[in-house]
Design a protein around this motif. Sequence first.
Motif, mmCIF file in Angstrom:
data_model
loop_
_atom_site.group_PDB
_atom_site.id
_atom_site.type_symbol
_atom_site.label_atom_id
_atom_site.label_comp_id
_atom_site.label_asym_id
_atom_site.label_seq_id
_atom_site.Cartn_x
_atom_site.Cartn_y
_atom_site.Cartn_z
ATOM 1 N N ALA A 174 -4.297 1.149 4.828
ATOM 2 C CA ALA A 174 -3.764 -0.200 4.626
ATOM 3 C C ALA A 174 -3.718 -0.572 3.147
ATOM 4 O O ALA A 174 -2.820 -1.324 2.705
ATOM 5 C CB ALA A 174 -4.609 -1.208 5.397
ATOM 6 N N GLN A 175 -4.655 -0.063 2.364
ATOM 7 C CA GLN A 175 -4.702 -0.341 0.929
ATOM 8 C C GLN A 175 -3.798 0.581 0.123
ATOM 9 O O GLN A 175 -3.710 0.453 -1.103
ATOM 10 C CB GLN A 175 -6.143 -0.194 0.436
ATOM 11 C CG GLN A 175 -7.114 -1.200 1.026
ATOM 12 C CD GLN A 175 -8.571 -0.785 0.854
ATOM 13 O OE1 GLN A 175 -8.889 0.140 0.107
ATOM 14 N NE2 GLN A 175 -9.470 -1.474 1.548
ATOM 15 N N GLY A 176 -3.152 1.528 0.797
ATOM 16 C CA GLY A 176 -2.281 2.463 0.110
ATOM 17 C C GLY A 176 -3.029 3.538 -0.657
ATOM 18 O O GLY A 176 -2.456 4.207 -1.524
ATOM 19 N N ARG A 177 -4.299 3.752 -0.308
ATOM 20 C CA ARG A 177 -5.117 4.726 -1.044
ATOM 21 C C ARG A 177 -4.982 6.133 -0.479
ATOM 22 O O ARG A 177 -5.271 7.099 -1.168
ATOM 23 C CB ARG A 177 -6.575 4.278 -1.048
ATOM 24 C CG ARG A 177 -6.774 2.912 -1.707
ATOM 25 C CD ARG A 177 -8.180 2.390 -1.547
ATOM 26 N NE ARG A 177 -9.133 3.145 -2.352
ATOM 27 C CZ ARG A 177 -10.462 2.940 -2.309
ATOM 28 N NH1 ARG A 177 -10.967 2.033 -1.471
ATOM 29 N NH2 ARG A 177 -11.259 3.644 -3.077
ATOM 30 N N ILE A 178 -4.568 6.241 0.780
ATOM 31 C CA ILE A 178 -4.227 7.538 1.366
ATOM 32 C C ILE A 178 -2.957 7.356 2.195
ATOM 33 O O ILE A 178 -2.636 6.249 2.637
ATOM 34 C CB ILE A 178 -5.352 8.114 2.258
ATOM 35 C CG1 ILE A 178 -5.630 7.204 3.464
ATOM 36 C CG2 ILE A 178 -6.616 8.338 1.449
ATOM 37 C CD1 ILE A 178 -6.660 7.793 4.452
ATOM 38 N N ALA A 179 -2.238 8.465 2.385
ATOM 39 C CA ALA A 179 -1.002 8.401 3.157
ATOM 40 C C ALA A 179 -1.311 8.109 4.620
ATOM 41 O O ALA A 179 -2.392 8.448 5.118
ATOM 42 C CB ALA A 179 -0.251 9.724 3.022
ATOM 43 N N PRO A 180 -0.360 7.478 5.326
ATOM 44 C CA PRO A 180 -0.590 7.173 6.745
ATOM 45 C C PRO A 180 -0.872 8.426 7.566
ATOM 46 O O PRO A 180 -0.230 9.464 7.400
ATOM 47 C CB PRO A 180 0.740 6.527 7.169
ATOM 48 C CG PRO A 180 1.298 5.954 5.909
ATOM 49 C CD PRO A 180 0.917 6.937 4.835
ATOM 50 N N HIS A 181 -1.860 8.311 8.413
ATOM 51 C CA HIS A 181 -2.260 9.425 9.284
ATOM 52 C C HIS A 181 -3.124 8.826 10.373
ATOM 53 O O HIS A 181 -3.930 7.943 10.109
ATOM 54 C CB HIS A 181 -3.051 10.462 8.485
ATOM 55 C CG HIS A 181 -3.110 11.812 9.120
ATOM 56 N ND1 HIS A 181 -3.678 12.047 10.353
ATOM 57 C CD2 HIS A 181 -2.680 13.032 8.683
ATOM 58 C CE1 HIS A 181 -3.593 13.332 10.651
ATOM 59 N NE2 HIS A 181 -2.990 13.952 9.664
#
Length: 236
Positions: A174-181
């Motif tokens: 949600a914070q954009g710190r890792i790609a969606p998975h």
Amino acid sequence: MVRRAACVVTPADISAAPSGGTGPAGDFVAAPVRRRRRDGAVRREAVLDAGLAVFSTRGLHGASLDRIAERAGLSKANLLYYFSSKEALYVAVLRRVLDVWLDPLQALDARREPAEALGAYIRAKVTLSRDAPQASRLFCLEIVRGAPLLRAELEGDVRALVDAKAAVLSGWIAQGRIAPHDPHHLIFSIWAITQHYADFAVQVNAITGRDLSDADFFERTVASTQRLILASLGLP
């Protein structure tokens, strides 16, 4: 009157001493109790270790208490003092396995950098596959059987822990710190890759001629798994 030497403690002295006292009588009583408790804890761990070794190769039904007791260096009667049945020992061994295998997951903290936290988790899991392969194999055997004696644990504490760590991963997404998975599938993928080196160690060795006891192979396994997982999440 019978004269007593100062170093002799009589039953009267013991009964007069307060419970848990620190005087001569209290020390006289407490020391053997502490020693018995310590010795009992050591024997209990020896039984658990022996149970893990036997159950991980023979399963629940193929293992015998006689074999486990012999491996632990105890009589069967002594073993049954600590665990009332083979099934009770089996469940205790499985619970200890779960504690060991799930402990590194506790460190997956939202306050850490995702790359550092996930990289450390992967290293910890590969380390366990190297140092405690019997634990992974026993857990695998139980799951293949449908986890009849462990399902309550899986649906309770294990599910709660995995859900909590999935929430950490969701927060990073949600914070954009890792790609969606899908966070649960991410955890399952890490488990599958890292525990492969324990559960299928014979296959790994047959194909590569190496295993995790080889320091270079261990480090390459860690690095390869880290790159695979972190890259899929857009992390360096």
